[in-house]
Scaffold this active site. Sequence first.
Site, short mmCIF file in Angstrom:
data_model
loop_
_atom_site.label_atom_id
_atom_site.label_comp_id
_atom_site.label_asym_id
_atom_site.label_seq_id
_atom_site.Cartn_x
_atom_site.Cartn_y
_atom_site.Cartn_z
N HIS A 26 44.90 10.92 -15.87
CA HIS A 26 43.71 10.14 -16.26
C HIS A 26 43.58 8.91 -15.37
O HIS A 26 42.52 8.65 -14.79
CB HIS A 26 43.83 9.74 -17.73
CG HIS A 26 42.70 8.88 -18.22
ND1 HIS A 26 41.71 9.36 -19.04
CD2 HIS A 26 42.42 7.56 -18.03
CE1 HIS A 26 40.85 8.39 -19.32
NE2 HIS A 26 41.26 7.28 -18.72
N GLU A 27 44.67 8.15 -15.26
CA GLU A 27 44.63 6.92 -14.47
C GLU A 27 44.58 7.20 -12.98
O GLU A 27 43.91 6.50 -12.22
CB GLU A 27 45.83 6.03 -14.81
CG GLU A 27 45.83 5.51 -16.23
CD GLU A 27 44.56 4.75 -16.57
OE1 GLU A 27 44.03 4.03 -15.69
OE2 GLU A 27 44.07 4.89 -17.71
#
Length: 224
Positions: A26-27
Amino acid sequence: MLSYYLSQLQSILYVIPGAMVAIILHECAHGWVSDQLGDPTPRASGRLSLNPIKHFDLMGTICLLIFHMGWAKPVPINPGYYRDQKKGVILVSLAGPVTNFILAFLSLLIYGLTLLYAPTDSSLWYTILLVVYYSAIINIGLGVFNLIPFPPLDGSHVLEELIPAVARFFQRYRLYGSLILVVLLVSGALSRPLSYLDNAVLNGMWRIIYQILIHLPTLPSGVL
Protein backbone atom coordinates in the site's frame (compact mmCIF):
# COMPACT_ATOMS: atom_id res chain seq x y z
CA MET A 1 -12.09 -18.98 28.29
CA LEU A 2 -8.53 -20.10 27.51
CA SER A 3 -9.66 -21.78 24.29
CA TYR A 4 -11.32 -18.52 23.22
CA TYR A 5 -8.12 -16.52 23.66
CA LEU A 6 -6.11 -19.22 21.92
CA SER A 7 -8.47 -19.13 18.94
CA GLN A 8 -8.21 -15.34 18.83
CA LEU A 9 -4.42 -15.58 18.91
CA GLN A 10 -4.50 -18.15 16.13
CA SER A 11 -6.69 -15.86 14.02
CA ILE A 12 -4.24 -12.99 14.49
CA LEU A 13 -1.38 -15.23 13.39
CA TYR A 14 -3.27 -16.03 10.20
CA VAL A 15 -3.91 -12.32 9.66
CA ILE A 16 -0.31 -11.14 10.12
CA PRO A 17 1.12 -12.30 6.73
CA GLY A 18 -1.67 -10.63 4.76
CA ALA A 19 -1.53 -7.52 6.93
CA MET A 20 2.22 -7.11 6.43
CA VAL A 21 1.98 -7.46 2.66
CA ALA A 22 -1.06 -5.16 2.54
CA ILE A 23 0.66 -2.39 4.50
CA ILE A 24 4.00 -2.61 2.70
CA LEU A 25 2.61 -2.64 -0.84
CA HIS A 26 0.00 0.00 0.00
CA GLU A 27 2.69 2.48 1.03
CA CYS A 28 5.13 1.43 -1.68
CA ALA A 29 2.39 2.08 -4.24
CA HIS A 30 2.00 5.64 -2.97
CA GLY A 31 5.74 6.18 -3.16
CA TRP A 32 6.19 4.49 -6.53
CA VAL A 33 3.49 6.54 -8.25
CA SER A 34 4.88 9.76 -6.76
CA ASP A 35 8.35 8.70 -7.91
CA GLN A 36 7.04 8.06 -11.43
CA LEU A 37 5.51 11.53 -11.45
CA GLY A 38 8.95 13.03 -10.87
CA ASP A 39 9.03 13.34 -7.07
CA PRO A 40 12.34 12.08 -5.57
CA THR A 41 11.08 12.42 -1.98
CA PRO A 42 9.80 8.85 -1.39
CA ARG A 43 12.98 7.28 -2.76
CA ALA A 44 15.23 9.71 -0.85
CA SER A 45 13.38 8.96 2.39
CA GLY A 46 13.78 5.21 1.91
CA ARG A 47 10.07 4.55 1.54
CA LEU A 48 10.30 2.58 -1.70
CA SER A 49 11.28 -0.33 0.51
CA LEU A 50 9.78 -3.71 1.36
CA ASN A 51 11.05 -3.33 4.92
CA PRO A 52 7.86 -3.27 7.06
CA ILE A 53 9.54 -1.24 9.80
CA LYS A 54 9.80 1.76 7.47
CA HIS A 55 6.02 1.76 6.99
CA PHE A 56 4.97 0.72 10.50
CA ASP A 57 2.44 2.82 12.43
CA LEU A 58 1.70 1.28 15.84
CA MET A 59 -1.90 2.39 16.23
CA GLY A 60 -2.80 1.81 12.60
CA THR A 61 -1.32 -1.70 12.63
CA ILE A 62 -3.11 -2.65 15.86
CA CYS A 63 -6.40 -1.47 14.36
CA LEU A 64 -5.66 -3.45 11.19
CA LEU A 65 -5.03 -6.68 13.13
CA ILE A 66 -8.04 -6.29 15.42
CA PHE A 67 -10.63 -4.51 13.28
CA HIS A 68 -9.25 -5.42 9.81
CA MET A 69 -9.19 -1.68 9.12
CA GLY A 70 -6.14 0.50 9.68
CA TRP A 71 -3.37 2.61 8.23
CA ALA A 72 0.42 2.86 7.93
CA LYS A 73 2.91 5.69 8.31
CA PRO A 74 2.27 8.12 5.43
CA VAL A 75 4.86 8.25 2.68
CA PRO A 76 6.38 11.76 2.41
CA ILE A 77 5.75 13.34 -0.97
CA ASN A 78 6.35 16.74 -2.55
CA PRO A 79 3.53 17.59 -5.00
CA GLY A 80 5.59 20.55 -6.22
CA TYR A 81 7.42 18.13 -8.51
CA TYR A 82 4.22 17.07 -10.29
CA ARG A 83 3.43 18.58 -13.68
CA ASP A 84 -0.26 18.63 -12.70
CA GLN A 85 -0.35 18.89 -8.90
CA LYS A 86 -4.06 18.22 -8.47
CA LYS A 87 -4.06 15.15 -10.71
CA GLY A 88 -0.79 13.93 -9.21
CA VAL A 89 -1.99 14.07 -5.61
CA ILE A 90 -5.20 12.23 -6.52
CA LEU A 91 -3.29 9.50 -8.39
CA VAL A 92 -0.79 9.05 -5.56
CA SER A 93 -3.57 8.95 -2.96
CA LEU A 94 -5.58 6.34 -4.85
CA ALA A 95 -2.55 4.15 -5.61
CA GLY A 96 -2.56 2.56 -2.14
CA PRO A 97 -6.24 1.50 -2.02
CA VAL A 98 -6.16 0.32 -5.65
CA THR A 99 -3.14 -1.85 -4.84
CA ASN A 100 -5.02 -3.36 -1.91
CA PHE A 101 -8.00 -4.20 -4.10
CA ILE A 102 -5.70 -5.90 -6.62
CA LEU A 103 -4.08 -7.91 -3.82
CA ALA A 104 -7.51 -8.84 -2.48
CA PHE A 105 -8.63 -10.07 -5.89
CA LEU A 106 -5.47 -12.16 -6.32
CA SER A 107 -5.88 -13.60 -2.83
CA LEU A 108 -9.47 -14.62 -3.56
CA LEU A 109 -8.39 -16.16 -6.85
CA ILE A 110 -5.74 -18.23 -5.05
CA TYR A 111 -8.37 -19.14 -2.46
CA GLY A 112 -10.73 -20.38 -5.17
CA LEU A 113 -8.02 -22.31 -7.01
CA THR A 114 -6.92 -23.91 -3.74
CA LEU A 115 -10.48 -25.02 -3.04
CA LEU A 116 -10.69 -26.58 -6.48
CA TYR A 117 -7.36 -28.30 -6.83
CA ALA A 118 -5.68 -28.75 -3.44
CA PRO A 119 -6.08 -31.93 -1.34
CA THR A 120 -9.00 -31.40 1.02
CA ASP A 121 -7.40 -33.41 3.83
CA SER A 122 -4.08 -31.52 3.87
CA SER A 123 -3.40 -29.30 6.90
CA LEU A 124 -0.87 -27.33 4.85
CA TRP A 125 -3.43 -26.39 2.21
CA TYR A 126 -5.99 -25.62 4.91
CA THR A 127 -3.51 -23.16 6.42
CA ILE A 128 -2.90 -21.62 3.01
CA LEU A 129 -6.66 -21.26 2.55
CA LEU A 130 -6.98 -19.35 5.82
CA VAL A 131 -3.97 -17.12 5.13
CA VAL A 132 -5.09 -16.11 1.63
CA TYR A 133 -8.70 -15.63 2.76
CA TYR A 134 -7.62 -13.35 5.59
CA SER A 135 -5.33 -11.59 3.13
CA ALA A 136 -8.34 -10.80 0.95
CA ILE A 137 -10.35 -9.56 3.94
CA ILE A 138 -7.46 -7.42 5.21
CA ASN A 139 -6.75 -5.87 1.83
CA ILE A 140 -10.40 -5.07 1.19
CA GLY A 141 -10.70 -3.59 4.67
CA LEU A 142 -7.55 -1.51 4.23
CA GLY A 143 -8.57 -0.32 0.78
CA VAL A 144 -12.12 0.65 1.71
CA PHE A 145 -11.11 2.21 5.04
CA ASN A 146 -8.43 4.39 3.46
CA LEU A 147 -10.92 5.81 0.99
CA ILE A 148 -12.78 7.49 3.87
CA PRO A 149 -12.38 11.26 3.31
CA PHE A 150 -10.94 11.98 6.76
CA PRO A 151 -7.31 12.64 7.74
CA PRO A 152 -4.90 10.92 7.78
CA LEU A 153 -6.60 8.56 5.32
CA ASP A 154 -6.06 8.67 1.56
CA GLY A 155 -9.59 9.75 0.83
CA SER A 156 -9.00 13.02 2.65
CA HIS A 157 -6.24 14.01 0.20
CA VAL A 158 -8.51 13.28 -2.76
CA LEU A 159 -11.29 15.37 -1.23
CA GLU A 160 -8.88 18.23 -0.47
CA GLU A 161 -7.84 18.38 -4.12
CA LEU A 162 -11.42 18.26 -5.36
CA ILE A 163 -12.69 20.78 -2.79
CA PRO A 164 -9.81 23.08 -1.67
CA ALA A 165 -11.88 24.63 1.14
CA VAL A 166 -11.93 21.24 2.87
CA ALA A 167 -8.14 21.40 3.30
CA ARG A 168 -8.43 24.31 5.71
CA PHE A 169 -11.02 22.44 7.76
CA PHE A 170 -8.90 19.26 7.90
CA GLN A 171 -5.83 21.24 8.90
CA ARG A 172 -7.43 22.04 12.26
CA TYR A 173 -8.00 18.39 13.15
CA ARG A 174 -5.18 16.60 11.32
CA LEU A 175 -3.14 16.06 14.51
CA TYR A 176 -6.13 14.37 16.14
CA GLY A 177 -7.28 12.41 13.10
CA SER A 178 -5.75 9.07 14.11
CA LEU A 179 -7.16 9.33 17.65
CA ILE A 180 -10.63 10.15 16.31
CA LEU A 181 -10.49 7.16 13.98
CA VAL A 182 -9.47 4.84 16.82
CA VAL A 183 -12.39 6.07 18.94
CA LEU A 184 -14.79 5.53 16.04
CA LEU A 185 -13.46 2.01 15.47
CA VAL A 186 -13.53 1.01 19.14
CA SER A 187 -17.01 2.46 19.63
CA GLY A 188 -18.31 0.52 16.63
CA ALA A 189 -19.60 3.67 14.91
CA LEU A 190 -17.84 2.71 11.68
CA SER A 191 -18.50 -1.02 11.88
CA ARG A 192 -21.85 -1.24 10.13
CA PRO A 193 -21.21 1.07 7.13
CA LEU A 194 -17.70 -0.26 6.56
CA SER A 195 -18.81 -3.88 6.92
CA TYR A 196 -21.50 -3.24 4.32
CA LEU A 197 -18.98 -1.74 1.91
CA ASP A 198 -16.39 -4.46 2.59
CA ASN A 199 -18.97 -7.19 1.92
CA ALA A 200 -20.12 -5.45 -1.26
CA VAL A 201 -16.55 -5.36 -2.60
CA LEU A 202 -15.89 -8.94 -1.46
CA ASN A 203 -19.06 -10.26 -3.09
CA GLY A 204 -18.37 -8.33 -6.29
CA MET A 205 -14.87 -9.78 -6.55
CA TRP A 206 -16.09 -13.26 -5.76
CA ARG A 207 -18.74 -13.11 -8.51
CA ILE A 208 -16.00 -12.30 -11.04
CA ILE A 209 -13.75 -15.06 -9.72
CA TYR A 210 -16.63 -17.53 -9.77
CA GLN A 211 -17.06 -16.89 -13.47
CA ILE A 212 -13.36 -17.58 -13.97
CA LEU A 213 -13.39 -20.76 -11.90
CA ILE A 214 -16.41 -22.39 -13.50
CA HIS A 215 -14.68 -22.26 -16.89
CA LEU A 216 -11.53 -24.00 -15.66
CA PRO A 217 -10.94 -27.65 -16.61
CA THR A 218 -11.33 -30.59 -14.22
CA LEU A 219 -13.75 -28.77 -11.97
CA PRO A 220 -14.79 -31.16 -9.22
CA SER A 221 -18.56 -31.46 -8.87
CA GLY A 222 -20.15 -30.02 -5.74
CA VAL A 223 -17.25 -27.72 -4.88
CA LEU A 224 -18.93 -24.48 -5.90
